[in-house]
Write an enzyme that holds these catalytic residues in place. Sequence first.
Site, PDB file in Angstrom:
ATOM      1  N   GLU A 197      -6.135 -10.909  -1.058  1.00  0.00           N
ATOM      2  CA  GLU A 197      -6.952 -10.664   0.149  1.00  0.00           C
ATOM      3  C   GLU A 197      -8.431 -10.608  -0.227  1.00  0.00           C
ATOM      4  O   GLU A 197      -9.129  -9.634   0.046  1.00  0.00           O
ATOM      5  CB  GLU A 197      -6.523  -9.341   0.820  1.00  0.00           C
ATOM      6  CG  GLU A 197      -5.056  -9.279   1.150  1.00  0.00           C
ATOM      7  CD  GLU A 197      -4.625  -7.994   1.867  1.00  0.00           C
ATOM      8  OE1 GLU A 197      -5.484  -7.256   2.380  1.00  0.00           O
ATOM      9  OE2 GLU A 197      -3.415  -7.740   1.904  1.00  0.00           O
TER      10      GLU A 197
ATOM     11  N   GLU B 147       0.801  -1.238   0.000  1.00  0.00           N
ATOM     12  CA  GLU B 147       0.000   0.000   0.000  1.00  0.00           C
ATOM     13  C   GLU B 147       0.831   1.284   0.000  1.00  0.00           C
ATOM     14  O   GLU B 147       0.532   2.218   0.739  1.00  0.00           O
ATOM     15  CB  GLU B 147      -0.961  -0.021   1.194  1.00  0.00           C
ATOM     16  CG  GLU B 147      -1.857  -1.245   1.194  1.00  0.00           C
ATOM     17  CD  GLU B 147      -2.724  -1.383   2.446  1.00  0.00           C
ATOM     18  OE1 GLU B 147      -2.694  -0.476   3.279  1.00  0.00           O
ATOM     19  OE2 GLU B 147      -3.412  -2.400   2.559  1.00  0.00           O
TER      20      GLU B 147
HETATM   21  O1  G3I Z   1      -3.626  -7.385  18.892  1.00  0.00           O
HETATM   22  C1  G3I Z   1      -4.487  -6.391  19.463  1.00  0.00           C
HETATM   23  C2  G3I Z   1      -5.022  -6.867  20.771  1.00  0.00           C
HETATM   24  O2  G3I Z   1      -3.946  -7.025  21.673  1.00  0.00           O
HETATM   25  C3  G3I Z   1      -6.061  -5.872  21.291  1.00  0.00           C
HETATM   26  O3  G3I Z   1      -6.640  -6.355  22.449  1.00  0.00           O
HETATM   27  C4  G3I Z   1      -7.146  -5.630  20.236  1.00  0.00           C
HETATM   28  C5  G3I Z   1      -8.159  -4.583  20.679  1.00  0.00           C
HETATM   29  O4  G3I Z   1      -8.783  -3.947  19.600  1.00  0.00           O
HETATM   30  O5  G3I Z   1      -6.538  -5.192  19.068  1.00  0.00           O
HETATM   31  C6  G3I Z   1      -5.645  -6.138  18.515  1.00  0.00           C
HETATM   32  O6  G3I Z   1      -5.102  -5.637  17.359  1.00  0.00           O
HETATM   33  C7  G3I Z   1      -5.948  -5.623  16.217  1.00  0.00           C
HETATM   34  C8  G3I Z   1      -5.314  -6.506  15.140  1.00  0.00           C
HETATM   35  O7  G3I Z   1      -6.036  -6.398  13.937  1.00  0.00           O
HETATM   36  C9  G3I Z   1      -5.260  -7.992  15.544  1.00  0.00           C
HETATM   37  O8  G3I Z   1      -6.550  -8.494  15.722  1.00  0.00           O
HETATM   38  C10 G3I Z   1      -6.054  -4.200  15.733  1.00  0.00           C
HETATM   39  O9  G3I Z   1      -6.782  -3.417  16.664  1.00  0.00           O
HETATM   40  C11 G3I Z   1      -6.744  -4.163  14.387  1.00  0.00           C
HETATM   41  O10 G3I Z   1      -6.678  -2.831  13.871  1.00  0.00           O
HETATM   42  C12 G3I Z   1      -6.037  -5.086  13.417  1.00  0.00           C
HETATM   43  O11 G3I Z   1      -6.730  -5.040  12.200  1.00  0.00           O
HETATM   44  C13 G3I Z   1      -6.053  -5.643  11.113  1.00  0.00           C
HETATM   45  C14 G3I Z   1      -5.740  -4.596  10.059  1.00  0.00           C
HETATM   46  O12 G3I Z   1      -5.146  -5.217   8.930  1.00  0.00           O
HETATM   47  C15 G3I Z   1      -4.775  -3.553  10.571  1.00  0.00           C
HETATM   48  O13 G3I Z   1      -4.717  -2.511   9.690  1.00  0.00           O
HETATM   49  C16 G3I Z   1      -6.983  -6.696  10.526  1.00  0.00           C
HETATM   50  O14 G3I Z   1      -7.151  -7.760  11.458  1.00  0.00           O
HETATM   51  C17 G3I Z   1      -6.394  -7.247   9.227  1.00  0.00           C
HETATM   52  O15 G3I Z   1      -7.335  -8.056   8.581  1.00  0.00           O
HETATM   53  C18 G3I Z   1      -6.034  -6.104   8.301  1.00  0.00           C
HETATM   54  O16 G3I Z   1      -5.428  -6.632   7.148  1.00  0.00           O
HETATM   55  C19 G3I Z   1      -5.108  -5.692   6.127  1.00  0.00           C
HETATM   56  C20 G3I Z   1      -3.917  -6.236   5.370  1.00  0.00           C
HETATM   57  O17 G3I Z   1      -2.863  -6.517   6.253  1.00  0.00           O
HETATM   58  C21 G3I Z   1      -3.465  -5.262   4.289  1.00  0.00           C
HETATM   59  N1  G3I Z   1      -4.573  -4.946   3.409  1.00  0.00           N
HETATM   60  C22 G3I Z   1      -5.776  -4.477   4.046  1.00  0.00           C
HETATM   61  C23 G3I Z   1      -6.246  -5.492   5.102  1.00  0.00           C
HETATM   62  C24 G3I Z   1      -7.545  -5.064   5.701  1.00  0.00           C
HETATM   63  O18 G3I Z   1      -7.388  -3.841   6.360  1.00  0.00           O
END
Ligand code: G3I
Length: 386
Positions: free
Chosen positions: A283, A176
Amino acid sequence: MHLSARVIMATGISLVLGLASCGGSAQSGKGRQDSGLSGSGLAAPQPGLKDYYKDYFPVGVAVNSRNIKGPEAALILKEYNSVTPENDMKMGPVHPAADQYNFAPVDSIVAFARRHGLKVRGHNLCWHEQTPDWLFKDAGGGEVAKSVLLSRLRDHIRTVVSRYKKDVYCWDVVNEAISDDSTELLRKSPWLKIIGPSFIDSAFWYAHRADPKAELYYNDYNVVFPEKAKRIYTLLKGLKQRGVPITGIGIQAHWSVYQPTEQQLRSTLDLFKSLGLKIQITELDVSVFPWEKNKRALLPKDQIRYQGQVEDRQTAFYKMIFKVFRDYKGVISGVTFWNVSDRDTWLNYYPVEGRKNYPLLFDSALKRKPAYQAVTDFKGAGATAP
Ligand code: G3I
């Protein structure tokens, strides 16, 4: 793993899934299929997605360590032959402090893949999100110097790529980097600000030096929008002209039942094919809501039921995109779904926290949706499980 062991496993998986779905489902609409043995216990196991597409491309899925046990693990092994760690390989989670790596969650996913003969896509090495706090700072808390940031990037990539060299066959090296603002090429990330545009070339070279055999991808979203596709094309053409070791483009494919059109999709694939690049769909999910970029609060009208026209529209959409993917056999080198099932998808939290979405081929009870039948019902589909 030996072939015979895989067949036994597939049988076991079917049984686990059968049990898992006994409790019924809030979503048990028309056309839901169990993934069990067909007919008597002596019948051959039903094929999974990977079997239907064995003459086309690997079919993968994004996973977290929580997905690789119980009924979800069984489903993964039955349907897919490739996995991508959804979050655990990203710089923040895997490298939380300058002198500390947290490999345990990724190790468990990689060990699972190795045990069961699945391919692994590495995601990702250089991104502006999910970065650790220390990365862009110097010892006094100010902005880190360009030379230091480059050596941090190099050391990170070398450490992670070398560790998983035997298991990871391809990497999303840069993720990205193109701006959301159509008037500029690159996103104003700390990478760009501190290093300049050459951070992209450097990341690819570091990855290539760590594993010369690995396939290296540039990965992005909204690639099907012609305006953004053009800017990505400019970036990738430049990389190719400078001899940077890039294998292909990862088209993320966070799509919705409203877009892209078949024509948009075909034009996008043609564009990147013309650069001589491999293409992976990295994805894939198909939201039942129109695409929105920004996070917002839940409104009562947001909740919808997955039935009737919504289900039909998604089924037809999935049928269309997989027909196109098959038409690009030899160009598309992998298709990966972003999460296992509607039970546990990032789209249940984004862009609206708590809004239930239904973007995948398996429902919340892990049953195959009609969209599954739509993508596997084609002439020449692999008819049996190995
Ligand atoms: O790990 C913490 C945890 O400790 C905490 O308790 C919890 C509370 O909200 O958050 C957890 O972290 C989250 C993480 O996912 C793991 O579950 C983050 O808040 C959350 O923002 C994060 O979201 C991920 C996102 O990328 C981050 O930008 C999504 O799961 C994941 O599917 C998403 O994947 C991205 C690709 O890498 C790149 N392309 C877009 C795609 C979708 O956004």
